[in-house]
Structure formats: C-alpha cells, structure tokens
Motif scaffolding. Structure first.
Motif, mmCIF file in Angstrom:
data_model
loop_
_atom_site.group_PDB
_atom_site.id
_atom_site.type_symbol
_atom_site.label_atom_id
_atom_site.label_comp_id
_atom_site.label_asym_id
_atom_site.label_seq_id
_atom_site.Cartn_x
_atom_site.Cartn_y
_atom_site.Cartn_z
ATOM 1 N N VAL A 61 0.305 3.748 -13.085
ATOM 2 C CA VAL A 61 1.608 3.326 -12.551
ATOM 3 C C VAL A 61 2.581 2.965 -13.670
ATOM 4 N N VAL A 62 2.054 2.650 -14.851
ATOM 5 C CA VAL A 62 2.907 2.385 -16.016
ATOM 6 C C VAL A 62 2.709 3.527 -17.009
ATOM 7 N N PRO A 63 3.727 4.350 -17.246
ATOM 8 C CA PRO A 63 3.572 5.470 -18.185
ATOM 9 C C PRO A 63 3.388 4.966 -19.611
ATOM 10 N N ARG A 64 2.855 5.839 -20.460
ATOM 11 C CA ARG A 64 2.508 5.428 -21.820
ATOM 12 C C ARG A 64 3.716 4.898 -22.595
ATOM 13 N N THR B 13 0.834 -1.212 0.000
ATOM 14 C CA THR B 13 0.000 0.000 0.000
ATOM 15 C C THR B 13 0.862 1.252 0.000
ATOM 16 N N ASN B 14 1.883 1.269 0.833
ATOM 17 C CA ASN B 14 2.774 2.437 0.909
ATOM 18 C C ASN B 14 3.496 2.653 -0.417
ATOM 19 N N ALA B 15 3.961 1.563 -1.020
ATOM 20 C CA ALA B 15 4.680 1.687 -2.295
ATOM 21 C C ALA B 15 3.773 2.255 -3.378
ATOM 22 N N LEU B 16 2.494 1.876 -3.361
ATOM 23 C CA LEU B 16 1.562 2.389 -4.357
ATOM 24 C C LEU B 16 1.273 3.873 -4.118
ATOM 25 N N LEU B 17 1.007 4.245 -2.861
ATOM 26 C CA LEU B 17 0.692 5.636 -2.547
ATOM 27 C C LEU B 17 1.875 6.559 -2.816
ATOM 28 N N GLU B 18 3.078 6.075 -2.530
ATOM 29 C CA GLU B 18 4.282 6.883 -2.695
ATOM 30 C C GLU B 18 4.899 6.730 -4.084
#
Length: 223
Positions: free
Chosen positions: A83-86, A39-44
């Motif tokens: 989370v994955v850029p184009r 969760t922290n890795a996703l939020l940050e």
C-alpha cells in the motif's frame, strides 16, 4: 424487529441515515454499527497517500515480503503491491538489535527526517505516516521519540507507530500491519466523525462500532 435496506451512497453515512429515515426511527437507546469502509478502501486501493519511515537499509521490506505465496515454485507469480510504494519509503539512521541499541537516533537525524517529511507532505499530498524500526517491539524509544517530533510538526497527519500498532517480532508482519493502519485510518476516521456529527444533529446516541472480534468499541477508539 424491523429491517430496512437502502441503496448504497458515495458517502456511507448518508446511507446509514437514509435507512433510519426509512424506518421512521424517533428514539434510539443504543446504536451499534457494523461496516466495511476500511475493508473496501483496502481492496479498492483508495486509502490515503502514506509515507513509511524505517531503519536505514530496510526500505524494501514491504516489497520483498515473505517467500510464502500461493504458487511457491512459480517465479512469475506476481505479489500484491504494497500500500506504500517504494518511493514513499524513507530511511532513518538508527538501529537496534535483540541486544539493545547499535546506532542511536540523534536529534539531528530527527530534524532531518521531519524536514524531509514536510517536503513530501507539500509535494505529494501525504496524509498519513507509518513508522517501523527494527526491534521496536523490544526497544520502542526510537519510534516514540520520532513519533513525538512528527506529531508536534504535523498534528493534522495520522501517525501509526509499529510499537503501538503491532508490538510483535518479525519485521515484515509488523511493518505491513503498521503501513496498512496508516493507509486506512484517515478515511475511516473521517467517516466515523461525520457519522458522529450526523447523530448529534439528529439527537441520537453515537454508535458503538462493531469489531472483527464481534464486540463493539467507541467511535473515538475505532477512529
């Protein structure tokens, strides 16, 4: 019942073992562990560099998302960045519909994709790959064939296939879930493996990992 609280640490497993040391634990019968590392890795936005491979013509699905948003008629409302850029979304020539295969996934296309992924791994430090094809919840064979080739070529990378992660209809929900799974898994798996190693060194059982359902699962399954 005993409790202990210690300061946060850059490596979360150090905090876990510091708490056990503070309690003076000499023997452990059952070790259950709840954490917010993913969760922290996703939020940050501290996940791993990730590629997302999808059906040709659909590389923008993660960016377009859905129309539902907090302020429906505010056209200036920013959407969360995927989370994955184009530029890390790659197209694969294949296509399935609700009725079956429209464009087969050829061996030549698989070789081309594997080569391009290899170039991106070297250039961009990619550590994870997500794969999401149209209608793979009905016809998973294309994802499975490409996944087998990627696992053989890059055994050190984490691979998430949408037909395994979220085999449900609606491409944005399935694609975004798969992309997030790939993005977070290397960091989470690394943490859990370090935690398991520390337990072995201390002679205590590996922890059961708490799930969002409230139940627990093994470290191997959680990773």
């Amino acid at each position: 019942m005993q409790t202990a609280k210690v300061l946060s640490t850059p490596s979360p497993e150090e905090g876990v073992f510091a708490a056990l040391d503070k309690l003076g634990v000499l023997w452990v019968d059952l070790f259950c562990h709840g954490m917010t590392v993913a969760t922290n890795a996703l939020l940050e936005r501290k996940g791993s560099p990730t590629l997302f491979l999808t059906t040709a013509g659909f590389r923008d699905v993660l960016s377009i998302a859905r129309q539902n948003r907090p302020s429906l008629y505010d056209l200036t409302q920013p959407k969360p960045e995927p989370v994955v850029p184009r530029h890390h979304c790659l197209e694969v020539k294949e296509r399935c519909s609700a009725g079956g295969v429209l464009e087969p996934l050829t061996d030549a296309e698989i070789r081309r994709v594997v080569q391009e992924v290899g170039e991106r791994v070297q250039r961009d430090g990619i550590r994870a790959i997500g794969v999401g094809f149209l209608f793979s919840f009905l016809y998973p064979e294309h994802e499975q064939r490409l996944g087998m080739a990627l696992r053989q070529a890059f055994p050190e990378l984490h691979l998430s296939l949408s037909c395994e992660v979220a085999p449900e209809f609606r491409e944005y929900e399935r694609f975004s879930t798969t992309a997030i799974d790939a993005y977070l898994s290397p960091a989470l798996a690394g943490y859990l493996h370090r935690l398991a190693q520390g337990c072995r060194e201390r002679g205590i059982p590996q922890p059961l990992i708490m799930q969002s359902s409230g139940g627990v699962t093994s470290i191997a399954q959680a990773a």
